[in-house]
Scaffold this motif. Structure first.
Motif, mmCIF file in Angstrom:
data_model
loop_
_atom_site.group_PDB
_atom_site.id
_atom_site.type_symbol
_atom_site.label_atom_id
_atom_site.label_comp_id
_atom_site.label_asym_id
_atom_site.label_seq_id
_atom_site.Cartn_x
_atom_site.Cartn_y
_atom_site.Cartn_z
ATOM 1 N N ASN A 131 0.817 -1.213 0.000
ATOM 2 C CA ASN A 131 0.000 0.000 0.000
ATOM 3 C C ASN A 131 0.854 1.267 0.000
ATOM 4 O OD1 ASN A 131 -2.189 -1.642 -0.024
ATOM 5 N ND2 ASN A 131 -3.009 -1.040 1.956
ATOM 6 N N LEU A 132 2.004 1.187 0.659
ATOM 7 C CA LEU A 132 2.934 2.327 0.617
ATOM 8 C C LEU A 132 3.372 2.623 -0.813
ATOM 9 C CD1 LEU A 132 5.280 1.679 3.680
ATOM 10 C CD2 LEU A 132 4.001 3.776 3.265
ATOM 11 N N ILE A 133 3.665 1.573 -1.542
ATOM 12 C CA ILE A 133 4.120 1.737 -2.929
ATOM 13 C C ILE A 133 3.030 2.393 -3.769
ATOM 14 C CG2 ILE A 133 4.776 0.469 -5.026
ATOM 15 C CD1 ILE A 133 6.071 -1.623 -3.104
ATOM 16 N N TRP A 134 1.789 1.879 -3.644
ATOM 17 C CA TRP A 134 0.689 2.448 -4.425
ATOM 18 C C TRP A 134 0.388 3.880 -4.009
ATOM 19 C CZ3 TRP A 134 0.171 0.634 -8.782
ATOM 20 C CH2 TRP A 134 0.029 -0.719 -9.089
ATOM 21 N N LEU A 179 0.359 6.987 -6.570
ATOM 22 C CA LEU A 179 -0.837 7.812 -6.774
ATOM 23 C C LEU A 179 -0.543 9.287 -6.533
ATOM 24 C CD1 LEU A 179 -3.447 5.445 -5.113
ATOM 25 C CD2 LEU A 179 -3.630 6.342 -7.445
ATOM 26 N N GLU A 180 0.207 9.555 -5.477
ATOM 27 C CA GLU A 180 0.584 10.949 -5.200
ATOM 28 C C GLU A 180 1.411 11.534 -6.334
ATOM 29 O OE1 GLU A 180 2.485 11.487 -1.407
ATOM 30 O OE2 GLU A 180 0.624 12.296 -0.569
ATOM 31 N N LYS A 181 2.330 10.727 -6.848
ATOM 32 C CA LYS A 181 3.180 11.180 -7.945
ATOM 33 C C LYS A 181 2.347 11.498 -9.182
ATOM 34 C CE LYS A 181 7.414 9.923 -10.440
ATOM 35 N NZ LYS A 181 8.442 8.862 -10.650
ATOM 36 N N ALA A 182 1.230 10.760 -9.373
ATOM 37 C CA ALA A 182 0.352 10.999 -10.520
ATOM 38 C C ALA A 182 -0.564 12.192 -10.308
ATOM 39 C CB ALA A 182 -0.477 9.751 -10.796
ATOM 40 N N GLY A 183 -0.536 12.766 -9.103
ATOM 41 C CA GLY A 183 -1.330 13.960 -8.834
ATOM 42 C C GLY A 183 -2.598 13.724 -8.044
ATOM 43 N N ALA A 184 -2.839 12.484 -7.605
ATOM 44 C CA ALA A 184 -4.035 12.194 -6.822
ATOM 45 C C ALA A 184 -3.889 12.732 -5.401
ATOM 46 C CB ALA A 184 -4.283 10.692 -6.789
ATOM 47 N N HIS A 185 -5.034 13.019 -4.793
ATOM 48 C CA HIS A 185 -5.036 13.401 -3.379
ATOM 49 C C HIS A 185 -5.145 12.117 -2.565
ATOM 50 C CE1 HIS A 185 -5.721 15.365 0.378
ATOM 51 N NE2 HIS A 185 -6.983 14.958 0.460
ATOM 52 N N VAL A 186 -4.102 11.791 -1.821
ATOM 53 C CA VAL A 186 -4.050 10.533 -1.076
ATOM 54 C C VAL A 186 -4.179 10.819 0.414
ATOM 55 C CG1 VAL A 186 -2.681 8.470 -0.559
ATOM 56 C CG2 VAL A 186 -2.601 9.477 -2.848
#
Length: 703
Positions: A406-409, A413-420
């Motif tokens: 889950n850390l990896i995902w 996701l953050e790198k892709a611009g998602a709000h995590v």
């Protein structure tokens, strides 16, 4: 009036779990199953036991060390529980070993052989010697243990050999050493003709190559289990991501709670090892077969012998999702209830992938608990974010044993611009929910998925779970509030058609049970879940039974309720279903409730009801309700895979009816196959009517 807090009315949680794992072991003992299917259940049994020691035994040891005397409704102390568990497991170990030997002997007749190095031909030994030098020697870790070489730290589930050596130049000098076998090496080395060699058998033949100048006196294989429960002091966590990464490192160093030793482990070898590790004697298990039952997956996965497993079932996409119409248009016309793995998880994946590519989609909000290593869903979310869609993902970093994945995902996701969102302080987010918002005719329209299982396409093929797809405003409006609660600050989050723990689900469940109790003999409850532990819920069920309510509980694992006690629970029946698929869905039927049918991410355990963020979903669609009730009734009628809980805590396999054998897994496969093959003309009526007809043909008298 009976005292419903009497400890005699409750099964112990830990021993109830042991009974569950025994039922798994019984599947391995079932000679009617194909051989590799039996070996698979033995691997599951071993994996389950590893986690039980890492978490539950470790927890009991900590309670005992802290001086806590009573920790559950049955009033057994941690020490009493530990004693019962150890005695139970030492006895059951003999059954498991006998089972393994029996299966391996029968597999030899099918062409699969497990052999030690010394049983091989000279040609095979020559091959393995070369294999050792090229593949094992460079990565194996020989460790001397003496005054100048301290005993090494052994990570959780470390495996290797304990060796006693003699100095070749001075026979009076004897020394001990450890050989660690890294996890990058496979448990078995596979030869041609499907011969599997346990790696320790090969390493043992080359000990003197690893310790030049010494000769081998004796050796034994070993495996250690450590406390793997991560404690996170969230009050002190400024950066939750950072502290979890640190916690994962600490997991490898937790207190040692179990030592497994091979058959060559005599007292001298065990005592040497235990002087440095200090494992309690009753937590040392000596095996006459090889260690690590979970490693049997390597043999089970041999594709050349797939015929020795149960015939695989290809999941199907049923109407109305089997045509080319846009899934959003379909959901605007009707709600859809899917029962996996019989019905494919692909529509759920397709929903998110379609949303990710739809220019009219404004936002995607989602919870992720366990998503798998190569998740098409997470990749779709990343693509959506990169395309400018507002993506909000609640990634639960505290999902046990999936934290690292889950850390990896989360980082991707953050790198892709998602709000995590990295969890909610003080709670695990275990709810399974997706909300998609898109523009339609100048307005915003929302679409939802609510499930009982994880967003993991791989496990969806072997876990039974339910998915509810809807665009009903009353549901989607609640989901908007739910995600606002996750992303913002709120102490008073309240939903209307959905119910959220820790504040709403338990009161709702208690209210539903009490409402049936008021109807007395006209009351009816069917509940399907994984575990039943919560004392308040159990007492409410006891009171309902006393009032005359007929209650059927389909509880796969732990059940602390005792059925069949006169004056308390004689109207309660509890069954556990074990078979081809892992029963994972949570679904509930309350006859006299206005809504009547619910699904949930939550079991009836204190952790789910008071220490997690979970969702209980009201099923609004009549067809979906009927489908769930049919499934529940079918499982209650199962006389092939069901085990019935007795009032003494034991389980008895439900006997076959003389006329009908009801295997709910096979019947559901048959249902899906019949619907798939039916022409449009033959498919007149609803899917639920077709299901009802099939079930009535097969087991009309039982349902």
């Amino acid at each position: 009036m009976l005292n419903l807090k009497n400890p005699d009315l409750y099964n112990n949680r830990e021993t109830s779990w042991l009974q569950f794992n025994t039922r798994v072991l019984k599947q391995a003992l079932d000679e009617s199953l194909p051989l590799l299917e039996r070996l698979k259940f033995l691997a599951i049994y071993g994996t389950n036991l590893d986690e039980f020691y890492m978490i539950r035994i470790a927890g009991l040891k900590k309670l005992f060390a802290a001086g806590i005397v009573v920790s559950s409704a049955d009033k057994l102390t941690p020490l009493q529980q530990l004693r019962e568990i150890r005695e139970y497991l030492h006895q059951e170990q003999q059954v498991a070993e006998h089972c393994l030997v029996s299966i391996l002997k029968k597999l030899e007749h099918e062409g699969i052989k497990v052999k030690d190095y010394h049983e091989l031909s000279q040609g095979q030994k020559h091959y393995l010697n070369r294999y050792f030098n090229e593949n094992i020697y460079p990565v194996i870790i020989p460790i001397a243990v003496d005054a100048t070489h301290p005993f090494p730290h052994l990570n959780n589930l470390s495996f290797g050999l304990i060796v006693k050596l003699r100095d070749s130049d001075n026979a009076s000098i004897e020394r001990f050493g450890i050989i660690r076998v890294p996890r990058v090496l496979e448990r078995f080395v596979e030869l041609e003709n499907d011969i599997y060699i346990p790696i320790e058998s090969i390493v043992a033949e080359h000990v003197e190559d690893l310790f030049p100048g010494y000769s081998l006196i004796k050796f034994a294989s070993f495996r250690v289990t450590r406390n793997a429960d991560i404690e996170i002091e969230e009050e002190e966590a400024d950066d939750f991501l950072e502290i979890l990464e640190e916690g994962l490192k600490l997991r490898r160093k937790g207190a040692m709670v179990r030592l497994e030793v091979g058959s060559d482990g005599d007292e001298e070898i065990v005592n040497f090892f235990n002087r440095h590790t200090n494992v309690y004697q009753d937590d040392i298990f000596r095996f006459h077969t090889f260690l690590n039952l979970s490693s049997l997956w390597q043999i089970v996965s041999n594709k050349r012998f797939a015929h020795l497993l149960l015939e695989p079932f290809k999941t199907k996409t049923l109407p109305p999702l089997d045509h080319s119409e846009n899934i959003f248009a379909t959901l605007e016309k009707q709600d859809i209830l899917l029962f996996h793995p019989y019905e494919s998880f692909d529509p759920v994946v397709m929903l998110i992938q379609t949303a990710a590519k739809d220019p009219d989609v404004v936002s995607i909000k989602m919870t992720l608990y366990r998503s798998g290593k190569d998740s098409p869903i997470v990749k779709a979310l990343m693509g959506a974010s990169e395309a400018g869609i507002q993506v909000t993902v609640m990634v639960e970093l505290k999902a046990r044993f999936d934290e690292e994945n889950n850390l990896i995902w989360a980082k991707a996701l953050e790198k892709a611009g998602a709000h995590v969102i990295y969890g909610i302080k003080g709670f695990k987010v275990h709810a399974k929910a997706t909300l998609i918002t898109k523009k339609k005719n100048g307005k915003l329209k929302q679409y939802a998925h609510l499930g009982t299982g994880n967003y993991n396409p791989s496990t969806s093929k072997i876990y039974t779970d339910m998915s509810y797809l809807t665009s009903k405003d009353e549901i989607t409006n609640d989901m908007t509030r739910f995600f606002h609660f996750l992303t913002g600050f709120s102490k008073k989050g309240k939903l209307n058609e959905l119910y959220m723990s820790p504040s709403q689900i338990k009161p709702k469940i208690l209210s539903l049970i009490q409402n049936e109790a008021r109807k007395k003999s006209d009351g009816r409850i069917i509940a399907k879940l994984n575990s039943l532990v919560d004392e308040d819920v159990i007492r409410a069920l006891y009171k309902a039974s006393q009032a005359g309510v007929k209650i059927d509980l389909i509880v796969r694992g732990i059940c602390c309720l005792k059925p069949g006690i006169e004056g308390v629970s004689e109207n309660i029946r509890v069954i556990s279903i074990l078979g081809k698929y892992l029963e994972h869905a949570r679904a509930f039927y309350f006859k006299n409730d206005e809504a009547g049918v619910y699904i949930s991410s939550a079991d009836w355990m204190p952790r789910n009801l008071t220490r997690r963020i979970e969702l209980l979903t009201t099923i609004k669609d009549q067809k979906a309700k009927e489908k769930i009730v049919q499934i529940l009734k079918l499982q209650c009628a199962d006389n092939s895979l069901a085990h019935e809980l007795q009032s003494d805590g034991s389980y008895i396999k439900v006997k076959h009816d003389d006329i009908k054998t009801i295997n709910n897994h096979l019947l559901l496969e048959d249902y899906v196959n019949k619907v798939t093959k039916a022409s449009a003309k033959e498919s007149m009526g609803t899917l639920e009517q077709i299901m009802s007809n099939i079930f009535n043909e097969e087991n009309n008298s039982a349902v």
